[in-house]
Design a protein around this motif. Structure first.
Motif, short mmCIF file in Angstrom:
data_model
loop_
_atom_site.label_atom_id
_atom_site.label_comp_id
_atom_site.label_asym_id
_atom_site.label_seq_id
_atom_site.Cartn_x
_atom_site.Cartn_y
_atom_site.Cartn_z
N CYS A 1 1.08 -1.25 0.03
CA CYS A 1 -0.25 0.19 0.07
C CYS A 1 0.69 1.40 0.39
CB CYS A 1 -0.91 0.10 1.06
SG CYS A 1 -1.70 1.31 1.30
N LYS A 2 1.90 0.95 1.10
CA LYS A 2 2.87 2.48 0.63
C LYS A 2 3.60 2.71 0.18
CE LYS A 2 4.50 5.89 3.25
NZ LYS A 2 3.68 6.56 4.28
N ARG A 3 3.54 1.83 -0.91
CA ARG A 3 4.42 1.69 -2.60
C ARG A 3 3.52 2.64 -3.55
NH1 ARG A 3 6.31 -3.67 -2.73
NH2 ARG A 3 7.52 -3.16 -1.52
N GLU A 4 2.38 1.98 -3.24
CA GLU A 4 1.75 2.43 -4.26
C GLU A 4 0.52 3.60 -3.85
OE1 GLU A 4 1.37 0.39 -7.13
OE2 GLU A 4 2.32 -0.62 -6.75
N SER A 5 0.74 3.82 -2.86
CA SER A 5 0.21 4.61 -2.35
C SER A 5 0.65 6.21 -1.62
CB SER A 5 -1.19 5.05 -1.80
OG SER A 5 -1.84 6.17 -1.88
N PRO A 6 2.11 6.40 -2.05
CA PRO A 6 2.87 7.16 -0.85
C PRO A 6 2.47 8.07 0.15
CG PRO A 6 3.78 7.84 -3.13
CD PRO A 6 3.17 6.55 -3.31
N ASP A 7 1.49 8.43 -0.18
CA ASP A 7 1.46 9.98 0.53
C ASP A 7 -0.26 9.46 1.95
OD1 ASP A 7 2.67 11.73 -0.70
OD2 ASP A 7 0.68 12.40 -2.67
N ARG A 8 0.01 7.96 1.61
CA ARG A 8 -1.55 7.39 2.56
C ARG A 8 -0.59 6.80 3.46
NH1 ARG A 8 -6.17 4.36 2.12
NH2 ARG A 8 -7.07 4.35 3.79
N ASP A 9 -1.25 7.70 4.94
CA ASP A 9 -0.13 6.96 6.39
C ASP A 9 -0.73 5.71 6.63
OD1 ASP A 9 0.33 9.53 7.15
OD2 ASP A 9 -1.25 10.47 7.63
N VAL A 10 0.27 4.55 6.64
CA VAL A 10 -0.15 3.43 6.89
C VAL A 10 0.41 3.23 8.56
CG1 VAL A 10 0.88 0.78 6.78
CG2 VAL A 10 0.49 2.80 4.74
N ILE A 11 -0.38 2.73 9.19
CA ILE A 11 0.67 2.53 10.41
C ILE A 11 -0.15 0.46 10.87
CG2 ILE A 11 -0.74 2.92 13.79
CD1 ILE A 11 -1.99 4.69 12.59
N VAL A 12 0.85 0.29 12.16
CA VAL A 12 0.64 -0.86 11.79
C VAL A 12 0.76 -1.60 13.16
CG1 VAL A 12 1.71 -3.81 11.37
CG2 VAL A 12 1.93 -1.66 9.58
N PHE A 13 -0.02 -1.83 14.22
CA PHE A 13 -0.09 -2.38 15.42
C PHE A 13 0.04 -3.30 15.74
CE2 PHE A 13 -3.60 0.79 15.38
CZ PHE A 13 -2.45 2.14 15.90
N GLU A 14 1.35 -4.30 16.43
CA GLU A 14 1.78 -5.16 16.85
C GLU A 14 2.11 -5.58 18.18
OE1 GLU A 14 2.55 -8.98 17.19
OE2 GLU A 14 2.75 -8.45 15.16
N LYS A 15 1.06 -6.89 18.94
CA LYS A 15 1.45 -6.84 20.12
C LYS A 15 2.69 -6.86 20.35
CE LYS A 15 -1.15 -11.15 21.15
NZ LYS A 15 -1.79 -12.39 21.18
N GLY A 16 3.25 -7.82 19.83
CA GLY A 16 4.33 -8.59 20.45
C GLY A 16 5.57 -7.65 19.84
N GLN A 17 6.84 -8.22 20.34
CA GLN A 17 7.78 -7.43 19.84
C GLN A 17 8.82 -8.03 18.57
OE1 GLN A 17 9.31 -4.54 21.23
NE2 GLN A 17 7.99 -4.98 23.02
N TRP A 18 8.43 -9.53 18.32
CA TRP A 18 9.23 -9.64 16.93
C TRP A 18 7.86 -9.71 15.58
CZ3 TRP A 18 13.32 -12.06 16.72
CH2 TRP A 18 14.09 -12.18 18.31
N VAL A 19 8.01 -8.93 14.36
CA VAL A 19 7.53 -8.86 13.41
C VAL A 19 8.48 -9.25 11.95
CG1 VAL A 19 6.82 -6.97 13.96
CG2 VAL A 19 8.82 -6.86 13.40
N SER A 20 7.64 -9.48 11.02
CA SER A 20 8.20 -10.09 10.03
C SER A 20 8.94 -10.88 9.81
CB SER A 20 8.70 -8.74 9.02
OG SER A 20 8.51 -9.00 7.76
N TYR A 21 8.50 -12.09 10.55
CA TYR A 21 9.21 -13.04 10.54
C TYR A 21 8.84 -14.64 10.07
CZ TYR A 21 6.72 -14.36 14.61
OH TYR A 21 5.48 -14.85 15.75
N ALA A 22 9.79 -15.55 10.08
CA ALA A 22 9.77 -16.92 9.17
C ALA A 22 9.14 -18.28 10.33
CB ALA A 22 11.17 -17.93 8.53
N HIS A 23 7.67 -18.13 10.80
CA HIS A 23 7.32 -19.78 11.25
C HIS A 23 8.20 -20.98 11.04
CE1 HIS A 23 4.31 -17.33 13.97
NE2 HIS A 23 4.07 -16.48 13.29
N CYS A 24 8.32 -20.75 9.76
CA CYS A 24 8.30 -22.47 9.32
C CYS A 24 10.35 -22.73 9.69
CB CYS A 24 8.55 -22.63 7.74
SG CYS A 24 6.51 -22.33 7.19
#
Length: 475
Positions: free
Chosen positions: A21-44
Protein backbone atom coordinates in the motif's frame (compact mmCIF):
# COMPACT_ATOMS: atom_id res chain seq x y z
CA UNK A 1 -6.60 13.03 2.69
CA UNK A 2 -8.19 9.69 3.77
CA UNK A 3 -7.85 8.31 7.27
CA UNK A 4 -4.87 5.94 7.74
CA UNK A 5 -4.72 2.39 6.49
CA UNK A 6 -4.50 0.53 9.81
CA UNK A 7 -3.07 -3.00 9.94
CA UNK A 8 -3.50 -5.28 12.95
CA UNK A 9 -0.59 -7.71 13.01
CA UNK A 10 3.03 -7.26 11.98
CA UNK A 11 3.89 -10.51 10.28
CA UNK A 12 3.46 -11.98 6.79
CA UNK A 13 0.06 -10.72 5.67
CA UNK A 14 0.14 -7.49 7.66
CA UNK A 15 3.51 -6.19 6.54
CA UNK A 16 3.04 -7.40 2.96
CA UNK A 17 -0.13 -5.30 2.83
CA UNK A 18 1.44 -2.30 4.55
CA UNK A 19 4.50 -2.34 2.29
CA UNK A 20 2.51 -2.71 -0.92
CA UNK A 21 0.00 0.00 0.00
CA UNK A 22 2.79 2.42 0.91
CA UNK A 23 4.63 1.66 -2.32
CA UNK A 24 1.54 2.22 -4.46
CA UNK A 25 0.17 5.14 -2.46
CA UNK A 26 3.16 6.84 -0.78
CA UNK A 27 1.13 9.75 0.61
CA UNK A 28 -1.23 7.48 2.55
CA UNK A 29 -0.52 7.07 6.26
CA UNK A 30 -0.02 3.38 7.10
CA UNK A 31 -0.02 2.26 10.73
CA UNK A 32 0.80 -1.29 11.85
CA UNK A 33 -0.05 -2.40 15.39
CA UNK A 34 1.81 -5.48 16.65
CA UNK A 35 1.16 -6.70 20.18
CA UNK A 36 4.52 -8.46 20.47
CA UNK A 37 8.10 -7.43 19.72
CA UNK A 38 8.85 -9.70 16.76
CA UNK A 39 7.75 -8.69 13.27
CA UNK A 40 8.07 -10.18 9.79
CA UNK A 41 9.62 -13.49 10.78
CA UNK A 42 9.64 -17.04 9.42
CA UNK A 43 7.39 -19.29 11.52
CA UNK A 44 8.39 -22.27 9.40
CA UNK A 45 12.05 -21.86 10.30
CA UNK A 46 11.54 -22.34 14.03
CA UNK A 47 12.20 -26.12 14.19
CA UNK A 48 15.44 -25.60 12.26
CA UNK A 49 16.50 -22.93 14.72
CA UNK A 50 15.81 -25.32 17.60
CA UNK A 51 17.80 -28.00 15.78
CA UNK A 52 20.73 -25.61 15.32
CA UNK A 53 20.73 -25.41 11.52
CA UNK A 54 19.71 -21.76 11.83
CA UNK A 55 22.29 -20.01 13.98
CA UNK A 56 20.50 -16.99 15.48
CA UNK A 57 16.90 -15.84 15.88
CA UNK A 58 17.54 -12.71 13.82
CA UNK A 59 18.35 -14.95 10.84
CA UNK A 60 14.62 -15.72 10.71
CA UNK A 61 13.63 -12.08 10.22
CA UNK A 62 12.53 -10.97 6.75
CA UNK A 63 12.36 -7.31 7.80
CA UNK A 64 13.69 -5.58 10.89
CA UNK A 65 11.86 -2.66 12.53
CA UNK A 66 14.50 -0.40 11.01
CA UNK A 67 13.74 -1.77 7.53
CA UNK A 68 10.06 -1.08 8.09
CA UNK A 69 10.75 2.47 9.28
CA UNK A 70 12.73 3.08 6.08
CA UNK A 71 9.56 2.24 4.15
CA UNK A 72 7.80 5.10 5.98
CA UNK A 73 5.44 2.69 7.75
CA UNK A 74 4.39 3.64 11.28
CA UNK A 75 5.12 0.38 13.12
CA UNK A 76 4.05 0.27 16.76
CA UNK A 77 5.26 -2.82 18.59
CA UNK A 78 3.89 -3.65 22.01
CA UNK A 79 0.47 -2.32 20.96
CA UNK A 80 -2.50 -4.71 21.08
CA UNK A 81 -5.75 -3.94 19.30
CA UNK A 82 -8.48 -5.20 21.63
CA UNK A 83 -11.64 -4.01 19.85
CA UNK A 84 -12.95 -2.80 16.51
CA UNK A 85 -15.79 -0.31 16.09
CA UNK A 86 -16.87 -0.32 12.42
CA UNK A 87 -19.58 2.32 12.99
CA UNK A 88 -17.09 4.82 14.41
CA UNK A 89 -14.27 3.67 12.11
CA UNK A 90 -11.89 3.18 15.03
CA UNK A 91 -9.90 0.49 16.79
CA UNK A 92 -9.16 0.39 20.50
CA UNK A 93 -5.48 -0.05 21.23
CA UNK A 94 -3.71 -0.94 24.47
CA UNK A 95 -0.09 0.24 24.45
CA UNK A 96 2.72 1.04 26.86
CA UNK A 97 1.15 4.42 27.63
CA UNK A 98 -2.38 3.19 28.11
CA UNK A 99 -5.50 2.71 26.01
CA UNK A 100 -6.52 4.90 23.07
CA UNK A 101 -8.76 5.01 20.00
CA UNK A 102 -7.22 5.04 16.52
CA UNK A 103 -9.35 6.11 13.51
CA UNK A 104 -8.95 4.20 10.25
CA UNK A 105 -10.04 4.64 6.66
CA UNK A 106 -9.34 1.02 5.74
CA UNK A 107 -8.55 -1.73 8.20
CA UNK A 108 -6.75 -5.05 7.73
CA UNK A 109 -7.11 -7.80 10.33
CA UNK A 110 -3.94 -9.88 10.00
CA UNK A 111 -3.81 -11.32 13.49
CA UNK A 112 -2.74 -14.83 12.46
CA UNK A 113 -3.46 -17.92 14.52
CA UNK A 114 -2.47 -19.23 17.93
CA UNK A 115 -1.39 -22.68 19.07
CA UNK A 116 -3.90 -25.07 20.60
CA UNK A 117 -2.73 -26.57 23.89
CA UNK A 118 -6.00 -27.66 25.50
CA UNK A 119 -7.65 -29.83 26.53
CA UNK A 120 -4.34 -31.36 27.63
CA UNK A 121 -4.03 -30.86 31.38
CA UNK A 122 -0.68 -29.53 32.56
CA UNK A 123 0.33 -27.78 29.35
CA UNK A 124 1.30 -24.72 31.42
CA UNK A 125 4.05 -26.57 33.34
CA UNK A 126 7.68 -25.53 32.91
CA UNK A 127 9.25 -27.65 30.21
CA UNK A 128 5.99 -27.96 28.26
CA UNK A 129 5.98 -25.74 25.18
CA UNK A 130 3.92 -24.89 22.16
CA UNK A 131 5.99 -23.87 19.14
CA UNK A 132 4.26 -20.84 17.68
CA UNK A 133 6.55 -17.87 17.75
CA UNK A 134 10.21 -17.02 18.11
CA UNK A 135 10.00 -16.69 21.88
CA UNK A 136 8.83 -20.31 22.10
CA UNK A 137 11.70 -21.39 19.84
CA UNK A 138 14.19 -19.40 21.91
CA UNK A 139 12.96 -20.91 25.18
CA UNK A 140 13.17 -24.48 23.85
CA UNK A 141 16.68 -24.00 22.49
CA UNK A 142 17.81 -22.39 25.75
CA UNK A 143 16.35 -25.34 27.66
CA UNK A 144 18.44 -27.75 25.56
CA UNK A 145 21.70 -26.04 26.51
CA UNK A 146 23.97 -26.98 29.36
CA UNK A 147 23.32 -24.48 32.20
CA UNK A 148 26.96 -23.40 32.02
CA UNK A 149 26.41 -21.96 28.52
CA UNK A 150 25.30 -18.39 27.82
CA UNK A 151 21.72 -18.91 26.63
CA UNK A 152 21.15 -15.33 25.49
CA UNK A 153 24.31 -15.32 23.41
CA UNK A 154 23.36 -18.66 21.88
CA UNK A 155 19.82 -17.77 20.78
CA UNK A 156 20.52 -14.19 19.64
CA UNK A 157 17.80 -11.64 18.96
CA UNK A 158 18.62 -9.77 22.15
CA UNK A 159 16.82 -6.61 21.02
CA UNK A 160 13.49 -8.45 20.80
CA UNK A 161 13.64 -11.77 22.65
CA UNK A 162 11.96 -12.49 26.00
CA UNK A 163 15.23 -12.33 27.93
CA UNK A 164 13.78 -13.46 31.26
CA UNK A 165 12.25 -16.57 29.71
CA UNK A 166 15.45 -17.49 27.88
CA UNK A 167 17.62 -17.02 30.97
CA UNK A 168 15.23 -19.00 33.17
CA UNK A 169 15.13 -22.04 30.89
CA UNK A 170 18.83 -21.74 30.11
CA UNK A 171 19.59 -22.12 33.83
CA UNK A 172 17.65 -25.38 34.14
CA UNK A 173 19.11 -28.85 33.83
CA UNK A 174 18.94 -29.86 30.19
CA UNK A 175 16.28 -32.47 29.36
CA UNK A 176 16.98 -36.05 28.33
CA UNK A 177 13.56 -37.43 27.33
CA UNK A 178 11.11 -35.50 25.16
CA UNK A 179 7.49 -36.13 24.27
CA UNK A 180 5.95 -34.52 21.22
CA UNK A 181 2.18 -34.38 21.35
CA UNK A 182 0.83 -34.35 17.80
CA UNK A 183 2.21 -35.94 14.65
CA UNK A 184 1.55 -33.10 12.22
CA UNK A 185 3.97 -30.60 10.68
CA UNK A 186 5.34 -29.34 13.98
CA UNK A 187 5.55 -32.79 15.54
CA UNK A 188 7.48 -34.36 12.69
CA UNK A 189 9.88 -31.43 12.29
CA UNK A 190 10.49 -31.21 16.03
CA UNK A 191 11.21 -34.95 16.22
CA UNK A 192 14.13 -34.29 13.88
CA UNK A 193 15.17 -31.14 15.75
CA UNK A 194 15.23 -32.74 19.20
CA UNK A 195 16.91 -35.91 17.95
CA UNK A 196 19.79 -33.73 16.80
CA UNK A 197 20.37 -32.89 20.49
CA UNK A 198 20.61 -36.62 21.38
CA UNK A 199 17.34 -36.70 23.30
CA UNK A 200 15.19 -39.80 23.65
CA UNK A 201 12.26 -38.61 21.50
CA UNK A 202 8.70 -39.97 21.64
CA UNK A 203 5.87 -38.85 19.34
CA UNK A 204 2.25 -39.32 20.43
CA UNK A 205 -0.40 -39.17 17.73
CA UNK A 206 -4.12 -39.62 18.40
CA UNK A 207 -4.87 -41.09 14.96
CA UNK A 208 -3.30 -44.18 13.45
CA UNK A 209 -0.76 -42.42 11.25
CA UNK A 210 1.41 -39.33 11.08
CA UNK A 211 0.81 -36.29 8.87
CA UNK A 212 -2.89 -37.07 8.42
CA UNK A 213 -3.50 -34.38 5.74
CA UNK A 214 -0.82 -36.05 3.58
CA UNK A 215 -2.58 -39.40 3.37
CA UNK A 216 -1.66 -42.94 4.30
CA UNK A 217 1.25 -43.55 1.91
CA UNK A 218 3.13 -40.50 3.17
CA UNK A 219 2.28 -41.22 6.80
CA UNK A 220 3.63 -44.76 6.58
CA UNK A 221 6.86 -43.65 4.89
CA UNK A 222 7.44 -40.97 7.52
CA UNK A 223 6.70 -43.38 10.37
CA UNK A 224 9.27 -45.82 9.01
CA UNK A 225 11.82 -43.02 8.66
CA UNK A 226 11.30 -41.75 12.21
CA UNK A 227 11.65 -45.24 13.65
CA UNK A 228 14.86 -45.79 11.70
CA UNK A 229 16.18 -42.54 13.17
CA UNK A 230 15.50 -43.75 16.72
CA UNK A 231 12.22 -41.92 17.40
CA UNK A 232 9.64 -43.92 19.33
CA UNK A 233 6.10 -43.62 17.94
CA UNK A 234 2.91 -43.98 19.97
CA UNK A 235 0.21 -44.07 17.29
CA UNK A 236 -3.44 -44.23 18.30
CA UNK A 237 -2.53 -42.80 21.71
CA UNK A 238 -4.38 -39.72 23.00
CA UNK A 239 -2.50 -37.69 25.58
CA UNK A 240 -4.68 -36.73 28.53
CA UNK A 241 -2.33 -34.89 30.84
CA UNK A 242 1.16 -33.69 31.59
CA UNK A 243 2.09 -33.99 35.25
CA UNK A 244 4.79 -32.65 37.51
CA UNK A 245 5.58 -30.42 40.46
CA UNK A 246 5.98 -27.09 38.67
CA UNK A 247 8.01 -28.72 35.90
CA UNK A 248 6.83 -31.43 33.52
CA UNK A 249 7.87 -34.89 34.74
CA UNK A 250 5.36 -37.32 33.28
CA UNK A 251 2.96 -37.80 30.36
CA UNK A 252 -0.22 -39.84 30.72
CA UNK A 253 -2.57 -41.10 27.99
CA UNK A 254 -6.26 -41.95 28.16
CA UNK A 255 -5.54 -45.63 27.50
CA UNK A 256 -3.17 -45.91 30.47
CA UNK A 257 0.17 -45.42 28.69
CA UNK A 258 2.54 -43.29 30.77
CA UNK A 259 6.07 -42.02 30.22
CA UNK A 260 8.57 -40.19 32.40
CA UNK A 261 9.71 -37.08 30.51
CA UNK A 262 11.39 -33.75 31.15
CA UNK A 263 10.37 -31.87 28.00
CA UNK A 264 7.11 -31.77 26.06
CA UNK A 265 6.21 -30.02 22.81
CA UNK A 266 2.47 -29.69 22.28
CA UNK A 267 1.68 -29.28 18.59
CA UNK A 268 -1.94 -30.31 18.14
CA UNK A 269 -3.01 -27.48 15.84
CA UNK A 270 -3.86 -23.79 15.64
CA UNK A 271 -7.00 -21.65 15.75
CA UNK A 272 -7.59 -18.20 14.19
CA UNK A 273 -7.01 -15.10 16.33
CA UNK A 274 -10.33 -13.35 15.78
CA UNK A 275 -11.59 -12.63 19.31
CA UNK A 276 -11.15 -8.87 18.79
CA UNK A 277 -13.99 -9.00 16.24
CA UNK A 278 -16.51 -10.20 18.83
CA UNK A 279 -19.54 -7.92 18.84
CA UNK A 280 -18.98 -6.67 15.29
CA UNK A 281 -20.88 -7.65 12.15
CA UNK A 282 -17.77 -9.16 10.57
CA UNK A 283 -18.81 -12.65 9.46
CA UNK A 284 -16.84 -15.60 10.82
CA UNK A 285 -16.95 -19.24 9.76
CA UNK A 286 -17.67 -22.15 12.08
CA UNK A 287 -13.90 -22.54 12.51
CA UNK A 288 -13.60 -18.93 13.70
CA UNK A 289 -11.77 -17.70 10.62
CA UNK A 290 -12.92 -14.50 8.89
CA UNK A 291 -15.02 -14.87 5.74
CA UNK A 292 -13.80 -12.65 2.90
CA UNK A 293 -14.62 -11.95 -0.75
CA UNK A 294 -12.25 -12.34 -3.68
CA UNK A 295 -10.47 -9.10 -2.71
CA UNK A 296 -10.03 -10.04 0.95
CA UNK A 297 -12.81 -7.72 2.14
CA UNK A 298 -15.03 -8.90 4.97
CA UNK A 299 -18.80 -8.54 5.30
CA UNK A 300 -18.18 -5.00 6.62
CA UNK A 301 -17.10 -2.37 4.08
CA UNK A 302 -13.56 -1.14 4.52
CA UNK A 303 -12.48 -4.03 6.77
CA UNK A 304 -10.22 -6.66 5.22
CA UNK A 305 -8.70 -9.87 6.58
CA UNK A 306 -5.75 -11.91 5.34
CA UNK A 307 -3.36 -14.60 6.49
CA UNK A 308 -3.89 -17.30 9.09
CA UNK A 309 -7.00 -15.64 10.54
CA UNK A 310 -8.89 -15.55 7.21
CA UNK A 311 -10.56 -17.91 4.78
CA UNK A 312 -9.85 -18.18 1.05
CA UNK A 313 -11.60 -19.83 -1.88
CA UNK A 314 -10.40 -23.38 -2.45
CA UNK A 315 -8.95 -24.01 -5.90
CA UNK A 316 -10.66 -27.39 -6.32
CA UNK A 317 -14.06 -26.91 -4.66
CA UNK A 318 -14.55 -23.18 -5.18
CA UNK A 319 -15.87 -23.07 -1.61
CA UNK A 320 -14.53 -20.97 1.24
CA UNK A 321 -11.84 -22.81 3.23
CA UNK A 322 -9.45 -22.06 6.07
CA UNK A 323 -5.95 -23.21 5.05
CA UNK A 324 -3.32 -21.30 7.07
CA UNK A 325 -0.07 -21.32 5.08
CA UNK A 326 2.83 -18.90 4.59
CA UNK A 327 2.60 -18.16 0.87
CA UNK A 328 -1.16 -17.66 1.14
CA UNK A 329 -0.65 -15.04 3.86
CA UNK A 330 2.01 -13.11 1.97
CA UNK A 331 0.11 -13.20 -1.31
CA UNK A 332 -3.22 -12.19 0.20
CA UNK A 333 -1.63 -9.35 2.18
CA UNK A 334 0.07 -7.99 -0.92
CA UNK A 335 -3.23 -8.11 -2.83
CA UNK A 336 -5.11 -6.30 -0.05
CA UNK A 337 -2.44 -3.61 0.06
CA UNK A 338 -2.82 -3.08 -3.68
CA UNK A 339 -6.61 -2.97 -3.39
CA UNK A 340 -6.52 -0.41 -0.58
CA UNK A 341 -4.22 1.70 -2.74
CA UNK A 342 -7.13 1.82 -5.26
CA UNK A 343 -6.22 -0.99 -7.67
CA UNK A 344 -8.60 -3.89 -6.82
CA UNK A 345 -6.59 -7.13 -6.88
CA UNK A 346 -7.91 -10.64 -6.11
CA UNK A 347 -6.21 -12.48 -3.27
CA UNK A 348 -6.24 -15.73 -5.27
CA UNK A 349 -7.41 -19.20 -4.37
CA UNK A 350 -5.67 -21.75 -2.17
CA UNK A 351 -5.04 -25.40 -3.01
CA UNK A 352 -3.43 -26.33 0.30
CA UNK A 353 -0.03 -26.92 -1.27
CA UNK A 354 2.33 -27.92 1.53
CA UNK A 355 5.68 -29.63 2.00
CA UNK A 356 7.45 -30.98 5.07
CA UNK A 357 10.80 -32.66 5.75
CA UNK A 358 11.06 -35.69 8.03
CA UNK A 359 14.78 -36.38 8.41
CA UNK A 360 15.64 -37.62 4.89
CA UNK A 361 12.07 -37.99 3.65
CA UNK A 362 10.55 -35.09 1.71
CA UNK A 363 6.75 -34.94 1.67
CA UNK A 364 4.29 -32.86 -0.35
CA UNK A 365 0.54 -32.55 -0.70
CA UNK A 366 -1.98 -30.45 -2.61
CA UNK A 367 -5.72 -30.32 -3.25
CA UNK A 368 -8.12 -33.00 -2.04
CA UNK A 369 -7.41 -36.59 -1.12
CA UNK A 370 -10.09 -39.28 -1.20
CA UNK A 371 -11.95 -38.46 2.02
CA UNK A 372 -11.94 -34.73 1.39
CA UNK A 373 -13.01 -35.21 -2.22
CA UNK A 374 -15.89 -37.42 -1.19
CA UNK A 375 -17.02 -34.88 1.43
CA UNK A 376 -16.93 -32.19 -1.29
CA UNK A 377 -19.33 -34.18 -3.45
CA UNK A 378 -16.89 -35.79 -5.88
CA UNK A 379 -16.65 -39.48 -6.75
CA UNK A 380 -12.91 -39.91 -6.15
CA UNK A 381 -10.63 -42.41 -7.83
CA UNK A 382 -7.03 -42.66 -6.64
CA UNK A 383 -3.86 -44.49 -7.55
CA UNK A 384 -0.53 -44.78 -5.74
CA UNK A 385 2.67 -45.67 -7.57
CA UNK A 386 6.33 -46.00 -6.59
CA UNK A 387 9.04 -45.28 -9.13
CA UNK A 388 12.55 -43.83 -9.35
CA UNK A 389 13.42 -40.15 -9.03
CA UNK A 390 16.11 -40.27 -11.79
CA UNK A 391 17.19 -42.63 -14.51
CA UNK A 392 17.95 -45.94 -12.81
CA UNK A 393 21.55 -46.02 -14.01
CA UNK A 394 22.32 -42.51 -12.72
CA UNK A 395 23.72 -42.18 -9.16
CA UNK A 396 21.35 -40.85 -6.54
CA UNK A 397 18.13 -42.36 -7.89
CA UNK A 398 15.68 -43.07 -5.05
CA UNK A 399 12.20 -44.48 -4.69
CA UNK A 400 9.48 -41.85 -4.99
CA UNK A 401 5.85 -42.58 -4.11
CA UNK A 402 3.08 -40.53 -5.71
CA UNK A 403 -0.66 -40.63 -5.05
CA UNK A 404 -3.05 -38.83 -7.41
CA UNK A 405 -6.79 -38.38 -6.95
CA UNK A 406 -9.34 -37.60 -9.68
CA UNK A 407 -13.10 -37.30 -10.08
CA UNK A 408 -14.53 -40.37 -11.83
CA UNK A 409 -17.15 -38.59 -13.94
CA UNK A 410 -15.18 -35.59 -15.18
CA UNK A 411 -11.70 -37.18 -14.90
CA UNK A 412 -10.60 -33.86 -13.40
CA UNK A 413 -7.50 -33.96 -11.22
CA UNK A 414 -8.42 -33.23 -7.58
CA UNK A 415 -5.18 -33.57 -5.63
CA UNK A 416 -2.12 -35.59 -4.79
CA UNK A 417 0.75 -36.39 -2.47
CA UNK A 418 4.39 -37.36 -2.85
CA UNK A 419 7.14 -38.73 -0.63
CA UNK A 420 10.78 -39.65 -1.27
CA UNK A 421 14.35 -38.77 -0.42
CA UNK A 422 15.53 -37.27 -3.72
CA UNK A 423 13.97 -33.85 -4.39
CA UNK A 424 10.48 -35.29 -4.03
CA UNK A 425 8.79 -32.35 -2.32
CA UNK A 426 9.29 -29.81 -5.11
CA UNK A 427 7.56 -32.12 -7.59
CA UNK A 428 4.24 -31.43 -5.87
CA UNK A 429 4.33 -28.01 -7.55
CA UNK A 430 3.59 -29.74 -10.87
CA UNK A 431 0.36 -31.09 -9.40
CA UNK A 432 -0.47 -27.70 -7.87
CA UNK A 433 -0.06 -26.05 -11.26
CA UNK A 434 -2.30 -28.69 -12.85
CA UNK A 435 -5.00 -27.97 -10.27
CA UNK A 436 -4.79 -24.23 -10.92
CA UNK A 437 -5.24 -24.98 -14.65
CA UNK A 438 -8.25 -27.25 -13.91
CA UNK A 439 -6.55 -30.07 -15.83
CA UNK A 440 -7.84 -33.59 -16.33
CA UNK A 441 -5.64 -36.57 -15.58
CA UNK A 442 -5.31 -37.16 -19.33
CA UNK A 443 -4.03 -33.61 -19.81
CA UNK A 444 -1.53 -34.00 -16.97
CA UNK A 445 -0.27 -37.27 -18.48
CA UNK A 446 0.52 -35.40 -21.70
CA UNK A 447 2.41 -32.58 -19.94
CA UNK A 448 5.84 -32.01 -21.46
CA UNK A 449 8.01 -32.28 -18.34
CA UNK A 450 11.78 -32.08 -18.57
CA UNK A 451 13.99 -35.15 -18.80
CA UNK A 452 17.69 -35.68 -18.27
CA UNK A 453 19.24 -38.56 -16.26
CA UNK A 454 20.52 -36.41 -13.36
CA UNK A 455 17.07 -34.91 -12.79
CA UNK A 456 14.36 -37.34 -13.83
CA UNK A 457 13.62 -40.55 -15.67
CA UNK A 458 12.02 -40.19 -19.10
CA UNK A 459 8.68 -40.51 -17.38
CA UNK A 460 8.72 -38.19 -14.36
CA UNK A 461 7.10 -39.78 -11.26
CA UNK A 462 4.14 -37.40 -11.61
CA UNK A 463 3.62 -38.52 -15.23
CA UNK A 464 3.83 -42.19 -14.23
CA UNK A 465 1.14 -41.66 -11.60
CA UNK A 466 -1.05 -39.78 -14.10
CA UNK A 467 -0.60 -42.54 -16.67
CA UNK A 468 -1.60 -45.30 -14.23
CA UNK A 469 -4.56 -43.30 -12.86
CA UNK A 470 -5.71 -42.46 -16.37
CA UNK A 471 -5.77 -46.16 -17.20
CA UNK A 472 -7.87 -46.83 -14.11
CA UNK A 473 -10.33 -44.09 -15.10
CA UNK A 474 -10.67 -45.60 -18.60
CA UNK A 475 -11.38 -49.13 -17.33
Amino acid sequence: MPEPFVVIGGDAAGLSAASKCKRESPDRDVIVFEKGQWVSYAHCGEPYFVKGEVDKLENLLSLTPADIEERDIDLRRGHEVVAVDPDAGTVTVEGPNGKFEQPYGDLLVATGARAVTGPIEGHELDGAFPLHGLDDAAAIRAFLLDPSEDALADVGGEDFVDRERVERFGAMTAPETAAIVGGGYVGVEMAEALSAHSLDVHVFQRSGHLLSPFGEAVGEAVAEELREQGVTLHLGEEVERLAGDGRVERLECEGGTALDIDLAVVGVGVVPNTDLLDGTEVELGADGAVAVDEYGETSVDGIYAAGDCAKDDHTVTGESAWVPLGLTANRAGRAVGTTVASDPTPVGSVAGTAVVKAFEQECGRVGLLEDGAREAGFDPVSETITTRSRSGYYPGAAETTVTLVADRASERLLGGTIVGTDRAAVRIDTVATALEADMTVDELERADLAYAPPFSPVWDPILVAAKVLNGKLKD
